[in-house]
Design an enzyme around this catalytic site. Structure first.
Site, PDB file in Angstrom:
ATOM      1  N   GLU A 159       7.954 -30.413   0.831  1.00 36.70           N
ATOM      2  CA  GLU A 159       9.153 -30.778   1.577  1.00 36.70           C
ATOM      3  C   GLU A 159       9.048 -30.492   3.073  1.00 36.70           C
ATOM      4  O   GLU A 159       9.964 -30.809   3.822  1.00 36.70           O
ATOM      5  CB  GLU A 159      10.360 -30.007   1.005  1.00 36.70           C
ATOM      6  CG  GLU A 159      10.661 -30.339  -0.456  1.00 36.70           C
ATOM      7  CD  GLU A 159      10.924 -31.823  -0.657  1.00 36.70           C
ATOM      8  OE1 GLU A 159      11.815 -32.362   0.023  1.00 36.70           O
ATOM      9  OE2 GLU A 159      10.223 -32.442  -1.472  1.00 36.70           O
ATOM     10  N   ASN A 184      13.157 -20.082  12.535  1.00 34.79           N
ATOM     11  CA  ASN A 184      12.051 -20.463  13.410  1.00 34.79           C
ATOM     12  C   ASN A 184      11.130 -19.288  13.715  1.00 34.79           C
ATOM     13  O   ASN A 184       9.937 -19.466  13.956  1.00 34.79           O
ATOM     14  CB  ASN A 184      12.587 -21.079  14.703  1.00 34.79           C
ATOM     15  CG  ASN A 184      13.096 -22.488  14.484  1.00 34.79           C
ATOM     16  OD1 ASN A 184      13.124 -22.987  13.360  1.00 34.79           O
ATOM     17  ND2 ASN A 184      13.494 -23.152  15.552  1.00 34.79           N
TER      18      ASN A 184
END
Length: 774
Positions: A630, A755
């Site tokens: 994904e 992140n």
């Protein structure tokens, strides 16, 4: 082009690398900068003998008859080696100016032969003033004087290695007609040494009288040849800058990995790791942008698209080389400012090269000018395309599939639900969900035998892109995720029970991964499941569960045993019916005031062992097998493109592009999105080739989500007095979605592994930086 080299390109790369071993660039640079004329003719002849200047020259004219890809490969490798020779300026650019006219001009052909042999060093003299970087800015005149000409009206500036040149190719106008002269007579030359030890010359040809045979060619073909030569040099210098940046990054990774402080390599410090990951990401984007420009260069009739790509690539490469060079010096500490360390040469080379032929600021401005001429409309064919119901769309070519899908979406999606401002629950979007289900297009990644579309990886991405481009609400899709996972790891009973209920919309799913102290660190899960006969008894809590209040079932990771060693062991993948006694769902209101998320509490919840997916204690590998597939979806540029479209609308309403400060920031954002798309397409190309994507794809998520935030930050600033308004900002009759976009952009950088976690992954798995453990 640079990722997969053919046999010829591999030989060229090896040739350049062998050249660097014979003639190390840094040592030569240090030697040449102390000489009156910083040029070594013996080394230049060695490069000529390798045939690099003639790589794009047809065999009929004495060259190798290869293409731009090979020339760019050489430029990049020479940049990586910090070679000071003007391969781009006195090799590619000069040759490109001569080749188009050599077939019809014997003097031009003779000169070309001398250049290719390394016998004559030629400088192309065309630019006449700082900031005047277009071929049509030329004012030098050639006036007839007897049998020859006299030059009037201008001095040529920024001529590379003018004092070393044996002569100059001079571009001028004769009665408005482009003309190219070969001049070997004495001219007044004033040189300026550049920071990397080379020099530029200011060459004054005023009043110089030329013989008749000095003119090589005239006419429109001359203008086209010189203009093409300059553009090729811009592209090649972009690749050279990429090589310089990559050299600086590699040197920094190596230095920080062996430099020990406080008993550990400084590369193990997370703050330094993240900075090096950011350097790596910028290098990746610069390479992707350069390769995109190369693709456009090689396409027939590239026109404005090619010009935009060249400006974008040169802007990105120049800015990247400067950023990486500066950061590298800082991460080298005191050694970064010592001349004996090569890292300073990287920054100096980046400074000189990025200023030549238009610095990043100029390139961004020119890019924006070109963009305003053509607009940002998709270049592919968007005309409607309908196919018969019995046609297998999975077998259509990708772009034909895109058009078929776009046509059907436009005809079937409820228009009043385009660009919904909240995450849709099933009740909000059930009509669209059912339309997709009836069509057989609800589950693009499932095989056809399971009721899916059976799409390839690339078509799955196209599917997601077109859904987003039209503004379709995202359906509650956790059921599609668990369906695919069950097809990989589930039992026949699990597959037979759950997949039909996903397709019918009878059961909605949510994901139970995150916990209060185990968000991105899923290996630290505390929700436990104890075995009790044929049941697992679950106790604990999940949080940030997307669409939890509307879900019927949850797929969750729970700890079933405590195992010494890796924390990932002892975790089980479990399917939980949320109607089971002991389950409590509490909504969490997000920044926008919506209940998109929830906490889910488990108090002695009895779950049948038959609901385990895979094996007990092996749930980590089950979850990871799905997550790997994904990754590409996290990097799609569609979210950024929609936000940028909103910024376009607001800029139009406020006439913001008339302001220089906003203009450059806007151009940078457009380039950020463009480079994201270039990088995304490189990964798509790998998918088309059947490759499995590795951890490097994580940088798409980092760059994409942070670009999204930068765009929405600009939206708020541009909204001015309306910047705190929750409703759409309406200026001059133009409505813009400001606050919803701004708040939405805060979330993607956190979800799917923050992140910072993505940077940790890249630091370890791509840059191979050492662990912080003692």
């Amino acid at each position: 082009m640079m990722t997969h080299l053919d046999e010829t390109q591999t030989m060229l790369r090896d040739s350049v690398q062998a050249f660097h071993e014979r003639h190390p660039g840094p040592a030569r640079t240090r030697r040449l900068r102390n000489e009156a004329i910083p040029f070594d003719r013996s080394v230049w002849r060695d490069m000529a003998e390798a045939g690099w200047s003639g790589v794009m020259v047809p065999e009929s004219l004495g060259g190798h008859g290869l293409g731009a890809a090979e020339a760019m490969l050489i430029a990049c490798e020479l940049g990586r080696g910090l070679a000071p020779e003007p391969y781009v300026a006195s090799g590619l650019m000069v040759v490109q100016a001569l080749v188009p006219i050599a077939a019809d001009s014997a003097p031009a052909r003779a000169l070309l032969e001398q250049v290719l042999a390394g016998q004559t060093l030629v400088a192309l003299a065309w630019q006449e003033a700082a900031g005047k970087l277009a071929i049509d800015d030329i004012r030098m005149r050639a006036v007839r004087k007897g049998e020859g000409w006299q030059l009037e009206g201008a001095t040529k500036r920024f001529v590379p290695l003018a004092d070393a040149a044996d002569g100059f190719l001079v571009y001028a106008l004769e009665d408005g007609n482009p003309v190219l002269f070969w001049i070997t007579q004495s001219a007044a030359i004033r040189t300026t040494r550049t920071i990397d030890g080379l020099d530029f010359g200011e060459v004054d040809f005023e009043g110089l009288t030329l013989p008749a045979d000095a003119r090589l060619a005239s006419g429109p073909a001359v203008r086209d040849a010189v203009a093409q030569a300059v553009e090729l040099a811009r592209m090649a210098s972009a690749f050279e800058l990429v090589g310089v940046a990559e050299r600086a990054l590699e040197a920094t990774v190596a230095y920080t990995s062996q430099r020990v402080q406080f008993g550990k390599p400084i590369a193990s410090f997370q703050a330094l790791q993240h900075r090096m990951v950011d350097m790596w990401m910028h290098c990746q984007l610069a390479r992707a942008s350069a390769e995109n420009a190369l693709l456009d260069w090689t396409r027939p009739a590239g026109g404005a698209t090619c010009t935009q790509s060249l400006r974008a690539a040169r802007a990105r490469a120049g800015a990247t080389a400067l950023l990486v060079g500066k950061t590298s010096i800082h991460l080298h500490g005191g050694m970064g400012i010592a001349d004996e360390t090569d890292i300073g040469l990287c920054l100096k080379r980046a400074l000189a090269l990025s200023a030549w032929l238009g610095n990043p600021l100029w390139q961004r401005g020119e890019f924006l000018d070109e963009l305003m001429k053509t607009g940002r409309v998709r270049q592919s064919d968007d005309s409607p395309l309908v196919v018969a119901d019995d046609v297998d769309v999975a077998e259509l070519p990708d772009e034909e599939f895109r058009r078929v899908l776009a046509t059907w979406i436009a005809a079937n999606y409820p228009p009043e639900k385009r660009f919904m401002k909240k995450r849709a629950y099933y009740a909000d979007i059930s009509d669209w969900y059912q339309a997709l289900s009836r069509k057989g297009w609800l589950a693009p990644s499932w095989p056809k035998t399971a009721g899916g579309m059976g799409l390839s990886a690339t078509k799955q991405v196209i599917y997601a892109e077109e859904i987003a481009r039209y503004g379709c609400a995202r359906i509650p899709d956790h059921g599609l995720a668990i369906g695919k996972l069950l097809l990989m790891h589930g039992t026949p009973e699990q597959i037979d029970y759950h997949l039909p209920r996903v397709l019918s919309g009878e059961i909605m799913w949510c994901q139970g991964y995150s916990e209060p102290n185990a968000g991105s660190d899923l290996a630290s899960l505390r929700t436990r499941a104890e075995r009790d006969g044929d049941f697992l008894v679950v106790n604990g809590q999940k949080t940030w569960t997307t669409l939890g209040p509307g879900a019927d079932w949850m797929f969750a990771l729970v700890r079933t045993s405590k195992v010494d060693g890796a924390k990932q062991r002892g975790i089980t993948f479990l399917l939980i019916d949320l109607k089971t006694p002991g389950v409590k769902v509490r909504p969490i209101v997000n920044l926008k005031g919506e209940g998109e998320f929830s906490e889910v509490f488990f108090d002695n919840v009895r779950v049948p062992v038959s609901n385990v997916v895979g094996r007990i204690d092996d749930g980590w590998s089950v979850a990871n097998s799905f997550l790997r597939e994904e990754r590409i979806f996290f990097g799609t540029p569609r979210q950024c493109e929609y936000a940028l479209a909103q910024l376009d609308r607001l800029a139009e309403a406020t006439n913001a592009l008339a302001r220089g400060d906003f203009r450059d920031r806007y151009a940078q954002l457009v380039l950020d999105v463009r480079d994201l798309k270039s990088a995304f397409e490189l990964f798509m190309g790998r998918l088309r080739g059947g490759e499995e994507l590795g951890p490097e794809v994580s940088y798409l998520k980092v760059w994409g989500t942070e670009t999204y935030q930068r765009i929405t930050d600009e939206l708020v600033q541009l909204a001015g007095d309306h910047g705190g308004q929750i409703d759409d900002v309406v200026i001059g009759g133009i409505a813009v979605d400001v606050m919803n976009q701004y708040l939405d952009s805060r979330m993607p950088a956190i979800f799917g592994g923050s992140n910072e976690i993505q940077r940790n992954i890249l630091a370890k798995q791509i840059l191979a930086l050492p662990s912080g453990r003692a």
